[in-house]
Scaffold this motif. Structure first.
Motif, PDB file in Angstrom:
ATOM      1  N   PHE A   1     -18.230 -24.519   8.131  1.00 36.40           N
ATOM      2  CA  PHE A   1     -16.825 -24.745   8.498  1.00 36.40           C
ATOM      3  C   PHE A   1     -16.574 -24.363   9.952  1.00 36.40           C
ATOM      4  N   SER A   2     -17.095 -23.207  10.372  1.00 36.35           N
ATOM      5  CA  SER A   2     -16.891 -22.765  11.753  1.00 36.35           C
ATOM      6  C   SER A   2     -17.576 -23.702  12.731  1.00 36.35           C
ATOM      7  N   LEU A   3     -18.749 -24.209  12.356  1.00 33.39           N
ATOM      8  CA  LEU A   3     -19.460 -25.125  13.246  1.00 33.39           C
ATOM      9  C   LEU A   3     -18.696 -26.432  13.408  1.00 33.39           C
ATOM     10  N   LEU A   4     -18.149 -26.961  12.315  1.00 38.03           N
ATOM     11  CA  LEU A   4     -17.448 -28.240  12.390  1.00 38.03           C
ATOM     12  C   LEU A   4     -16.147 -28.135  13.180  1.00 38.03           C
ATOM     13  N   THR A   5     -15.501 -26.996  13.104  1.00 37.16           N
ATOM     14  CA  THR A   5     -14.207 -26.833  13.777  1.00 37.16           C
ATOM     15  C   THR A   5     -14.296 -26.012  15.059  1.00 37.16           C
ATOM     16  N   GLY A   6     -15.506 -25.642  15.485  1.00 41.43           N
ATOM     17  CA  GLY A   6     -15.653 -24.724  16.618  1.00 41.43           C
ATOM     18  C   GLY A   6     -15.981 -25.373  17.944  1.00 41.43           C
ATOM     19  N   TYR A   7     -15.960 -26.698  18.049  1.00 39.66           N
ATOM     20  CA  TYR A   7     -16.234 -27.345  19.331  1.00 39.66           C
ATOM     21  C   TYR A   7     -15.120 -27.018  20.323  1.00 39.66           C
ATOM     22  N   CYS A   8     -15.519 -26.682  21.542  1.00 41.75           N
ATOM     23  CA  CYS A   8     -14.544 -26.355  22.577  1.00 41.75           C
ATOM     24  C   CYS A   8     -15.193 -26.549  23.941  1.00 41.75           C
ATOM     25  N   GLU A   9     -14.402 -26.386  24.960  1.00 44.17           N
ATOM     26  CA  GLU A   9     -14.925 -26.493  26.319  1.00 44.17           C
ATOM     27  C   GLU A   9     -15.743 -25.250  26.651  1.00 44.17           C
ATOM     28  N   PRO A  10     -16.841 -25.403  27.370  1.00 44.29           N
ATOM     29  CA  PRO A  10     -17.643 -24.224  27.720  1.00 44.29           C
ATOM     30  C   PRO A  10     -16.879 -23.303  28.648  1.00 44.29           C
ATOM     31  N   PRO A  11     -17.089 -22.000  28.545  1.00 49.28           N
ATOM     32  CA  PRO A  11     -16.397 -21.062  29.440  1.00 49.28           C
ATOM     33  C   PRO A  11     -16.895 -21.190  30.867  1.00 49.28           C
ATOM     34  N   ALA A  12     -16.165 -20.557  31.774  1.00 50.21           N
ATOM     35  CA  ALA A  12     -16.529 -20.616  33.192  1.00 50.21           C
ATOM     36  C   ALA A  12     -17.905 -20.014  33.415  1.00 50.21           C
ATOM     37  N   GLY A  13     -18.717 -20.715  34.179  1.00 48.22           N
ATOM     38  CA  GLY A  13     -20.055 -20.241  34.485  1.00 48.22           C
ATOM     39  C   GLY A  13     -21.123 -20.718  33.528  1.00 48.22           C
ATOM     40  N   VAL A  14     -20.745 -21.432  32.470  1.00 48.50           N
ATOM     41  CA  VAL A  14     -21.708 -21.944  31.492  1.00 48.50           C
ATOM     42  C   VAL A  14     -21.829 -23.445  31.683  1.00 48.50           C
ATOM     43  N   ASP A  15     -23.034 -23.901  31.963  1.00 49.06           N
ATOM     44  CA  ASP A  15     -23.293 -25.326  32.158  1.00 49.06           C
ATOM     45  C   ASP A  15     -24.017 -25.867  30.937  1.00 49.06           C
ATOM     46  N   VAL A  16     -23.528 -26.957  30.427  1.00 48.62           N
ATOM     47  CA  VAL A  16     -24.134 -27.613  29.259  1.00 48.62           C
ATOM     48  C   VAL A  16     -24.781 -28.905  29.723  1.00 48.62           C
ATOM     49  N   ARG A  17     -26.033 -29.084  29.353  1.00 51.87           N
ATOM     50  CA  ARG A  17     -26.770 -30.270  29.768  1.00 51.87           C
ATOM     51  C   ARG A  17     -26.123 -31.540  29.222  1.00 51.87           C
ATOM     52  N   GLU A  18     -26.304 -32.624  29.921  1.00 50.94           N
ATOM     53  CA  GLU A  18     -25.717 -33.902  29.516  1.00 50.94           C
ATOM     54  C   GLU A  18     -26.302 -34.334  28.165  1.00 50.94           C
ATOM     55  N   GLY A  19     -25.454 -34.777  27.298  1.00 48.30           N
ATOM     56  CA  GLY A  19     -25.869 -35.166  25.958  1.00 48.30           C
ATOM     57  C   GLY A  19     -25.717 -34.069  24.937  1.00 48.30           C
ATOM     58  N   LEU A  20     -25.377 -32.845  25.372  1.00 52.02           N
ATOM     59  CA  LEU A  20     -25.155 -31.722  24.478  1.00 52.02           C
ATOM     60  C   LEU A  20     -23.679 -31.328  24.516  1.00 52.02           C
ATOM     61  N   TYR A  21     -23.272 -30.581  23.503  1.00 46.09           N
ATOM     62  CA  TYR A  21     -21.883 -30.166  23.365  1.00 46.09           C
ATOM     63  C   TYR A  21     -21.838 -28.662  23.105  1.00 46.09           C
ATOM     64  N   TYR A  22     -20.829 -28.020  23.669  1.00 41.41           N
ATOM     65  CA  TYR A  22     -20.728 -26.568  23.539  1.00 41.41           C
ATOM     66  C   TYR A  22     -20.100 -26.204  22.204  1.00 41.41           C
ATOM     67  N   ASN A  23     -20.794 -25.319  21.487  1.00 37.71           N
ATOM     68  CA  ASN A  23     -20.282 -24.802  20.211  1.00 37.71           C
ATOM     69  C   ASN A  23     -20.752 -23.355  20.090  1.00 37.71           C
ATOM     70  N   PRO A  24     -19.852 -22.391  20.129  1.00 38.25           N
ATOM     71  CA  PRO A  24     -20.273 -20.977  20.129  1.00 38.25           C
ATOM     72  C   PRO A  24     -20.935 -20.530  18.836  1.00 38.25           C
ATOM     73  N   TYR A  25     -20.795 -21.276  17.755  1.00 37.20           N
ATOM     74  CA  TYR A  25     -21.381 -20.869  16.486  1.00 37.20           C
ATOM     75  C   TYR A  25     -22.809 -21.384  16.305  1.00 37.20           C
ATOM     76  N   PHE A  26     -23.236 -22.280  17.171  1.00 32.12           N
ATOM     77  CA  PHE A  26     -24.583 -22.839  17.066  1.00 32.12           C
ATOM     78  C   PHE A  26     -25.548 -21.984  17.879  1.00 32.12           C
ATOM     79  N   PRO A  27     -26.759 -21.717  17.381  1.00 35.31           N
ATOM     80  CA  PRO A  27     -27.725 -20.926  18.168  1.00 35.31           C
ATOM     81  C   PRO A  27     -28.013 -21.580  19.518  1.00 35.31           C
ATOM     82  N   GLY A  28     -27.753 -20.857  20.568  1.00 37.63           N
ATOM     83  CA  GLY A  28     -27.897 -21.401  21.908  1.00 37.63           C
ATOM     84  C   GLY A  28     -26.643 -22.015  22.463  1.00 37.63           C
ATOM     85  N   GLN A  29     -25.620 -22.190  21.627  1.00 34.76           N
ATOM     86  CA  GLN A  29     -24.310 -22.707  21.993  1.00 34.76           C
ATOM     87  C   GLN A  29     -24.312 -24.171  22.437  1.00 34.76           C
TER      88      GLN A  29
END
Length: 307
Positions: A194-222
């Motif tokens: 449940f937390s993974l499905l509803t936990g998508y959000c914008e990455p915090p300042a200073g965190v870069d997410v590679r293209e094709g990936l999405y930031y999710n704080p509940y997933f290992p590695g985010q």
């Protein structure tokens, strides 16, 4: 002279024996307080350095754990978590609809067949209609050729990809996991899903997410390769329930809990019957035990020696 020598020898031997009896061995008593000041300082310094080194090693070991960077899911008040609470079967039906229309495009459930839905979320005619919507390659026939036929209740849910390589190629190298036992396979169970499905959000300042990936704080590695799968009004429920994001996530998590543990309701029902039977049986067994053994436990055995 011989007699005198014997007397002197005997006397000296007796003296030696008496001296041996009277002499006590001096015991060595070693304590920290009796040590010199220099040794005290050295031992104290060694203890402090050892303790500090062990503490520093543990701190460094904990700091490099990737799991500490994960956001642990909270505990949600699921209605089926009670001791005698059953699964919400209406939610299971809606959860199957979510899986069919949203999740089945990428994820498989190869251990679940259409017959498993009968009596749980659908009636037998409804499950047959669902099964007939798919085409299954079967055969060979009398001529040795393979053919396609409508699905039956005994058929398992169709896979979105023919093999893992095709699944990786269609998802930028990421392999979508099978969802049959995903709730039991992940720490946190339905809370994590449940937390993974509803936990998508914008990455915090200073965190870069590679293209094709999405930031999710509940997933290992985010960083997760799955795009946000649900949102408000992602589908329309057959029973008219508002399809909000939280409602959709709740329904699919309930469906996945049932898929991973189809004996959930039966297990609790049998446990309740066992407790009720034990509440009656245990007092009866205890009474029979006291009744049967009271004669033996209260008897007195006396020994009468023969006259």
């Amino acid at each position: 002279m011989a007699a005198l020598r014997a007397v002197v020898t005997a006397g000296s031997g007796r003296t030696l024996l008496n001296a041996a009896k009277c002499s006590h061995t001096r015991k060595a008593h070693m304590s920290f307080a009796s040590l010199p000041k220099g040794k005290k300082v050295a031992l104290t310094t060694l203890g402090v350095l050892t303790t500090g080194g062990v503490g520093l090693a543990l701190a460094l070991q904990q700091s490099v754990k990737a799991s500490d960077l994960e956001l642990h899911p909270p505990n949600y008040p699921w209605t089926h978590n009670g001791l005698v609470s059953s699964l919400d079967h209406a939610s299971i039906r809606r959860g199957y609809q979510v899986y069919k229309q949203v999740c089945s495009a990428c994820h498989s459930m190869e251990y679940l067949a259409f017959r498993n839905l009968v009596g749980v979320s659908h009636t037998e005619p409804e499950a047959k209609v669902l099964a007939e919507e798919i085409e299954v390659v079967d055969g060979p026939d009398d001529t040795g050729e393979m053919f396609t036929r409508p699905g039956k209740l005994s058929d398992y849910f169709p896979k979105p990809y023919n093999n893992p390589e095709a699944a990786r190629a269609a998802n930028n190298g990421a392999l979508p996991p099978d969802l049959s036992y995903i709730v039991n396979a992940r720490h946190g169970g339905e809370d994590y899903v449940f937390s993974l499905l509803t936990g998508y959000c914008e990455p915090p300042a200073g965190v870069d997410v590679r293209e094709g990936l999405y930031y999710n704080p509940y997933f290992p590695g985010q960083a997760i390769g799955m795009a946000p799968p649900i949102y408000n009004e992602v589908l329309e429920y057959d029973d008219g329930t508002p399809a909000t994001m939280s409602q959709v996530a709740k329904d699919v998590c309930t469906f996945l809990r049932w898929a991973a543990e189809p004996e959930h309701d039966q297990r609790k029902r049998m446990g309740l019957k066992l407790l009720m039977g034990s509440a009656i049986l245990i007092p009866l067994v205890y009474y029979m035990k006291r009744h049967r053994w009271s004669v033996l436990k209260s008897r007195k055995i006396a020994y009468r020696p023969p006259k």
